[in-house]
Write an enzyme that holds these catalytic residues in place. Structure first.
Site, PDB file in Angstrom:
ATOM      1  N   HIS A   1     -12.229  -6.866  -3.464  1.00 42.18           N
ATOM      2  CA  HIS A   1     -13.479  -6.613  -2.558  1.00 42.18           C
ATOM      3  C   HIS A   1     -14.260  -7.807  -2.212  1.00 42.18           C
ATOM      4  O   HIS A   1     -14.512  -7.862  -1.064  1.00 42.18           O
ATOM      5  CB  HIS A   1     -14.342  -6.209  -3.854  1.00 42.18           C
ATOM      6  CG  HIS A   1     -15.895  -6.081  -3.226  1.00 42.18           C
ATOM      7  ND1 HIS A   1     -16.624  -5.432  -2.283  1.00 42.18           N
ATOM      8  CD2 HIS A   1     -17.257  -6.732  -4.320  1.00 42.18           C
ATOM      9  CE1 HIS A   1     -17.896  -5.714  -2.444  1.00 42.18           C
ATOM     10  NE2 HIS A   1     -18.295  -6.309  -3.495  1.00 42.18           N
TER      11      HIS A   1
ATOM     12  N   HIS B   1     -19.075 -14.368  -4.836  1.00 40.80           N
ATOM     13  CA  HIS B   1     -20.928 -13.403  -4.927  1.00 40.80           C
ATOM     14  C   HIS B   1     -20.437 -13.092  -6.309  1.00 40.80           C
ATOM     15  O   HIS B   1     -21.279 -12.893  -7.527  1.00 40.80           O
ATOM     16  CB  HIS B   1     -20.623 -12.605  -4.059  1.00 40.80           C
ATOM     17  CG  HIS B   1     -19.982 -12.201  -4.096  1.00 40.80           C
ATOM     18  ND1 HIS B   1     -18.908 -11.312  -3.828  1.00 40.80           N
ATOM     19  CD2 HIS B   1     -20.439  -9.922  -4.339  1.00 40.80           C
ATOM     20  CE1 HIS B   1     -18.638  -9.875  -3.150  1.00 40.80           C
ATOM     21  NE2 HIS B   1     -19.749  -9.830  -3.978  1.00 40.80           N
TER      22      HIS B   1
ATOM     23  N   GLU C   1     -21.909 -12.307 -12.462  1.00 43.94           N
ATOM     24  CA  GLU C   1     -22.059 -10.681 -12.824  1.00 43.94           C
ATOM     25  C   GLU C   1     -21.308 -10.092 -13.280  1.00 43.94           C
ATOM     26  O   GLU C   1     -21.660  -9.602 -14.478  1.00 43.94           O
ATOM     27  CB  GLU C   1     -22.645 -10.007 -11.745  1.00 43.94           C
ATOM     28  CG  GLU C   1     -23.758  -8.714 -12.204  1.00 43.94           C
ATOM     29  CD  GLU C   1     -24.257  -7.913 -11.453  1.00 43.94           C
ATOM     30  OE1 GLU C   1     -24.292  -8.137 -10.656  1.00 43.94           O
ATOM     31  OE2 GLU C   1     -25.164  -7.298 -11.733  1.00 43.94           O
ATOM     32  N   ASP C   2     -20.413 -10.299 -13.225  1.00 46.45           N
ATOM     33  CA  ASP C   2     -19.602  -9.807 -13.323  1.00 46.45           C
ATOM     34  C   ASP C   2     -18.641  -9.613 -14.479  1.00 46.45           C
ATOM     35  O   ASP C   2     -17.249  -9.535 -15.398  1.00 46.45           O
ATOM     36  CB  ASP C   2     -18.110  -8.975 -12.819  1.00 46.45           C
ATOM     37  CG  ASP C   2     -19.227  -7.787 -11.749  1.00 46.45           C
ATOM     38  OD1 ASP C   2     -20.765  -7.195 -12.045  1.00 46.45           O
ATOM     39  OD2 ASP C   2     -18.483  -6.939 -10.464  1.00 46.45           O
TER      40      ASP C   2
ATOM     41  N   ASP D   1     -21.224  -7.966   1.977  1.00 45.69           N
ATOM     42  CA  ASP D   1     -20.292  -7.731   0.571  1.00 45.69           C
ATOM     43  C   ASP D   1     -21.341  -5.835   0.564  1.00 45.69           C
ATOM     44  O   ASP D   1     -20.989  -5.151   0.287  1.00 45.69           O
ATOM     45  CB  ASP D   1     -22.021  -8.246  -0.582  1.00 45.69           C
ATOM     46  CG  ASP D   1     -21.591  -7.437  -1.618  1.00 45.69           C
ATOM     47  OD1 ASP D   1     -20.942  -6.903  -2.403  1.00 45.69           O
ATOM     48  OD2 ASP D   1     -22.756  -7.602  -2.795  1.00 45.69           O
TER      49      ASP D   1
ATOM     50  N   ASP E   1     -26.415   8.469  28.817  1.00 42.34           N
ATOM     51  CA  ASP E   1     -26.074   7.350  28.950  1.00 42.34           C
ATOM     52  C   ASP E   1     -25.246   6.869  27.814  1.00 42.34           C
ATOM     53  O   ASP E   1     -25.646   6.027  27.047  1.00 42.34           O
ATOM     54  CB  ASP E   1     -26.715   6.293  29.314  1.00 42.34           C
ATOM     55  CG  ASP E   1     -28.183   6.350  28.701  1.00 42.34           C
ATOM     56  OD1 ASP E   1     -28.351   7.872  28.339  1.00 42.34           O
ATOM     57  OD2 ASP E   1     -29.612   5.774  28.778  1.00 42.34           O
TER      58      ASP E   1
HETATM   59 MN    MN Z   1     -19.619  -7.074  -4.468  1.00 44.96          MN
END
Ligand code: MN
Length: 734
Positions: free
Chosen positions: A59, A83, A87-88, A150, A270
C-alpha cells in the site's frame, strides 16, 4: 520496534523501479534518503496484511508510486512511503523528524490526523471533518496531495472489503476527496476517483457503461485514429506541427451527461474528446482558427480558459465541432505546459525544476480565505455549506467597470462582487448596475455581466446581507463588521451603566480608573482592559453589583435617600442591561415588517412608490408626523430626501405577513391569457389582490397584477414561472 536504521546494503526490485522513475524527472534526488524511507517503512509494516491478503507494505509503495507519477518532490514521495507508520506501527513522529526531516514528519502527522477523522453521515460531523482537513491542508498542501494518493490506492483495492464499507468509503470519496482533487486541479486523480466511485456506488450503471463502451471499442478506436489523422492533416496544411490525441471521456463524465440531459448512452454524442498540444499560446489560437475553418463549430460551445483560467489554474481552449463523420466532437487546444497543469494541477508546483525550489507555493488564496472564515463561524453546518460552495467548480466570470475579470462562484450576487473588489466597497454597497441596469442585491450574476457597484458613505452592512451573499469572503467581512458594531454598542452602553452606578457612590468612571480599586476590579473580573469590562457590562455578562464587590472601599452616597433606596437603584441599574438585551429581542418579534435602528415603537410604513419587499436593500425616511417610510435604496424618491432624515432599517425576519407587490406582464394578445397567467400564479400558492387587463396596439396585451409575496425570492419564482409561458413577452416589477 527493534531494528537498526542502516539500510544501505539492502536491495529490492520494487525500490529500484521507484528510484528509476524518480531519477527520470529528478536527476539529483537524494536516493539514499528514498531507500532509507522504503526499507524503514517495510520493516515497520512487517507481518501486517491488507484485506486482500497481500503484505500491507504494497500500500505505501503504491501511494509513493502515484506521487512519483505526479512528479512530486522527495518530501512527498517519502511521506507517501511513511504515511501509515505513525498510526499503524506506533512510530513516534520525533523519530521521523530525526531520521528524515521536519517537513516529512509534519506531512505524516497531518496524514495521521486526517486518518483519525471519523466521517459520519450527519452533516454536522462531516463539517467538522472538512474543517480539520482544511486546517491540515493549510499547513502544507502536500498533506492533501499525499492523502489523495492514499485514497486512490484504497479505492483501487476496494473490492476486498464488505459491500457496506465499499459504499461508505466511495460516498465519502465522492463527497470530499473528488471536490478537493478538482479544486486543486489534479484532474488525473479526480477522473480516476470518480470512475471508481461510480463503480462501487452504482455498479449496475458502471458495468453497463463499461460494456457499451467496450462493445463499440474497435469502431471507436478506428474513428479516433481517423479523426486524429484528419485533424493532423489540417494542421500540417497550415504548417503547424502539433501533438494530437483522442480518447473516450471517462465513465463518470458520460454518466453525468446522461443524468443532466436525461438521455441514454446512445444519445450522448460527444463521448469523444480530442486534444491538440502545441508549443505556445499563439499556436493555440492559430490552431483554433484552423479547426474552426476546417470543421463547423457548434455555436456557444467555445470556451477560452487561456485568457481567463479557472480558479485552480487550468488553462485551455475548448470547442465543439462537427467531426469528419458528422458527429459532435470536443476539441481542447493547449500548450504542453498547460497540459501538465491540467493533469497534475497544484502538484505541478512541487515538480522538480532545475535551480528552482518547489517551496514557493504551499498555500493557495482560497485555502486562506476558508481558514479566515473558519475563525469566524460557530455553526458547523454553515461552514460545511460554504466549503461545499467554495469547492464547487461552477465559477462565473464577470467584468469590473475597468474591464478587469473577476471569478466568482456560481450564483454569486452583486454584494459578493463588491466584497471581492474590496471590503470597504462591500461595506458601503447600496446596489449595483449590471450591464447598465440597476438590479437588486440578490440578483444572480451570470458570466459576462459587467458589474458596477453603487456605494454610499452612510450605508453599512446588515444581518440580512448574510442571507444574500454566497462567498465565504463576503460572509466573513460582514460578520466581522457586525461583531465590531455590536462590541462598540455594548462598550458605550456598558460605560454609561457603570457611570450611573458609580454616581450613587459619589464617584465616576474617570476617577475610579485612576485609583487602585480599578485594578482590583479588572483582576477580580479576570479582564485585561477597560474596554473588555465595559463590553461585558453592556452585553449583560457582568453585573454592576459583581463589579462593586471588588471595590469594598466605595462609600454609598449621603444618607438623605436612605441605604435601601440606594441599594434598590443599584439593583435597577444592574438589571437594566438585561432589560436592554430583552428589549432588542422583543423588538424582533413584534409585528413590524421592518426594524428601525435604535428606535422603539415607531410607525413604519412601506412606501407605495417602490413597494419594497424583504430581500430588497431598504432605507428609512423620517416623515413629519407620520413615522418612518421605507423605500428601496434605488427608489427615485430617496434621492430627494435629505441625508439627516434618512435612517438605517432592516427587514424583520420574524415578520410573517405578506407584502403587496405590482407586476406587469406583457403578452401576445391571445384569448384566455388572463386565466392562463392567473393559474400560473395560483399554482405557486400566491394570492392575487387585483388584476387589470388592457389591450395594447400591435396585438399585444398588458396585465397589471397586485400579488402578495413573502420576499424577493418568492417574487423571482413568480416572474420565472410567468416568463416560461410561451405567449409571455416580458415580466417586470413596477
Ligand atoms: Mn494509507
Amino acid at each position: 520496534m527493534q531494528f537498526g536504521l542502516d539500510f544501505s546494503h539492502e536491495r529490492d526490485l520494487e525500490i529500484e523501479e521507484l528510484a528509476r522513475r524518480v531519477l527520470a524527472y529528478y536527476p539529483n534526488a537524494d536516493m539514499a534518503m528514498l531507500r532509507k524511507a522504503y526499507f524503514f517503512a517495510q520493516k515497520c509494516h512487517i507481518g501486517q496484511k491488507r484485506s486482500s491478503g497481500e503484505d500491507y507494505f504494497i500500500h505505501p509503495v503504491n501511494v509513493a508510486a502515484a506521487l512519483v507519477k505526479l512528479n512530486m518532490d522527495m518530501d512527498s514521495v517519502i511521506s507517501g512511503l511513511l504515511h501509515d507508520v505513525v498510526e499503524d506501527c506506533d512510530i513516534h513522529p520525533d523519530l521521523i523528524e530525526k531520521e528524515f526531516s521536519k517537513n516529512i514528519a509534519n506531512i505524516v502527522i497531518g496524514l495521521t490526523k486526517i486518518s483519525k477523522i471519523k466521517f459520519r453521515n450527519k452533516e454536522e460531523s462531516q463539517a467538522e471533518n472538512f474543517r480539520k482537513m482544511i486546517v491540515a491542508m493549510a499547513k502544507d498542501l502536500r498533506v492533501i496531495i499525499v492523502k489523495l494518493a492514499d485514497r486512490m490506492h484504497n479505492m483501487r483495492t476496494l473490492q476486498y472489503i464488505s459491500d457496506e464499507k465499499q459504499k461508505k468509503i466511495a460516498q465519502e470519496t465522492l463527497d470530499i476527496y473528488v471536490p478537493l482533487a478538482s479544486r486543486l486541479g489534479i484532474n488525473s486523480v479526480k477522473a480516476e476517483l470518480e470512475d471508481l466511485c461510480l463503480r462501487f456506488l452504482k455498479p449496475e450503471v458502471y458495468y453497463k457503461l463499461a460494456e457499451k463502451v467496450a462493445m463499440k471499442k474497435e469502431d471507436r478506436e478506428k474513428y479516433i485514429r481517423d479523426t486524429v489523422a484528419v485533424i493532423k492533416d489540417n494542421l500540417i496544411s497550415y504548417s503547424m506541427d502539433a501533438e494530437v490525441t483522442g480518447r473516450s471521456k471517462h465513465f463518470y463524465s458520460i454518466y453525468k451527461k446522461m443524468i443532466s440531459r436525461g438521455v441514454d448512452f446512445e444519445q450522448i454524442q460527444d463521448v469523444l474528446a480530442f486534444r491538440i498540444q502545441v508549443n505556445n499560446i499563439t499556436e493555440c489560437y492559430k490552431g483554433l482558427g484552423i479547426i474552426h475553418s476546417s470543421f463547423t463549430p457548434i455555436p456557444g460551445r467555445f470556451k477560452d480558459y487561456i485568457a481567463i483560467p479557472k480558479l485552480n489554474g487550468y488553462q485551455s481552449l475548448h470547442t465543439t465541432v462537427i467531426g469528419p463523420a458528422a458527429e459532435r466532437i470536443e476539441i481542447q487546444i493547449r500548450t504542453h505546459e498547460m497540459e501538465e497543469v491540467a493533469e497534475t494541477g497544484v502538484a505541478a508546483h512541487w515538480k522538480y525544476k532545475e535551480g528552482v525550489s518547489g517551496k514557493n507555493v504551499t498555500k493557495l488564496a482560497w485555502v486562506q480565505e476558508l481558514l479566515e472564515f473558519n475563525k469566524n463561524v460557530d455553526s458547523n453546518s454553515e461552514f460545511m455549506n460554504v466549503v461545499k460552495n467554495d469547492l464547487d467548480m461552477g465559477g462565473i466570470y464577470v467584468f469590473t467597470p475597468k474591464g478587469e475579470v473577476l471569478e466568482l462562484r456560481h450564483s454569486a450576487t452583486p454584494l459578493d462582487f463588491a466584497y471581492a473588489v474590496h471590503s470597504e466597497v462591500g461595506n458601503h454597497c447600496v446596489g449595483a448596475k449590471v450591464n447598465g441596469k440597476i438590479v437588486p442585491l440578490r440578483y444572480k450574476l451570470k458570466s459576462g455581466d459587467s458589474v458596477e457597484v453603487l456605494t454610499s458613505k452612510t450605508q453599512t452592512p446588515s444581518k440580512d446581507w448574510l442571507n444574500i451573499v454566497k462567498t465565504s469572503k463576503a460572509k466573513t467581512k460582514i460578520k466581522q463588521w457586525l461583531q465590531k458594531v455590536e462590541r462598540e454598542h455594548s462598550r458605550d452602553v456598558g460605560e454609561d451603566l457603570l457611570e450611573k452606578t458609580l454616581r450613587l457612590f459619589s464617584t465616576s468612571v474617570k476617577t475610579l480608573k485612576k485609583s487602585e480599586a480599578w485594578n482590583d476590579i479588572l483582576k477580580g473580573c479576570n479582564l485585561q482592559s477597560d474596554e473588555e469590562l465595559f463590553i461585558g457590562v453592556g452585553a449583560g455578562k457582568i453585573t454592576t453589583q459583581h463589579i462593586l464587590s471588588f471595590a469594598p472601599t466605595l462609600q454609598k452616597k449621603g444618607t438623605e435617600e436612605g441605604p435601601e433606596i440606594i441599594e434598590q437603584k443599584i439593583d435597577e441599574i444592574s438589571t437594566y442591561s438585561q432589560k436592554l438585551t430583552d428589549a432588542v429581542k422583543k423588538k424582533a418579534h413584534r409585528d413590524n415588517a421592518v426594524i428601525v435602528d435604535g428606535m422603539d415603537d415607531l410607525v413604519v410604513r412601506i412606501a407605495k412608490c417602490c413597494s419594497p419587499i424583504p430581500g430588497d436593500p431598504i432605507v428609512g425616511h423620517i416623515t413629519r408626523g407620520r413615522g418612518i417610510t421605507v423605500h428601496t435604496v434605488s427608489c427615485d424618491r430617496v434621492e430627494m430626501h435629505d441625508a439627516e432624515r434618512t435612517i438605517n432599517v432592516t427587514w424583520n425576519e420574524e415578520f410573517k405577513f405578506k407584502h403587496p407587490v405590482n407586476i406587469r406582464v406583457i403578452t401576445h394578445d391571445r384569448p384566455g391569457m388572463l386565466s392562463q397567467i392567473s393559474n400560473a400564479i395560483n399554482k405557486l400558492n400566491i394570492n392575487i389582490r387585483t388584476a387589470i387587463a388592457k389591450s395594447l396596439p400591435d396585438r399585444k396585451g398588458s396585465f397589471l397584477f397586485e400579488v402578495e409575496v413573502k420576499d424577493f425570492s418568492e417574487l423571482l419564482r413568480i416572474t420565472s414561472a410567468l416568463e416560461s409561458l410561451e405567449e409571455v413577452i416580458s415580466v417586470s416589477r413596477i
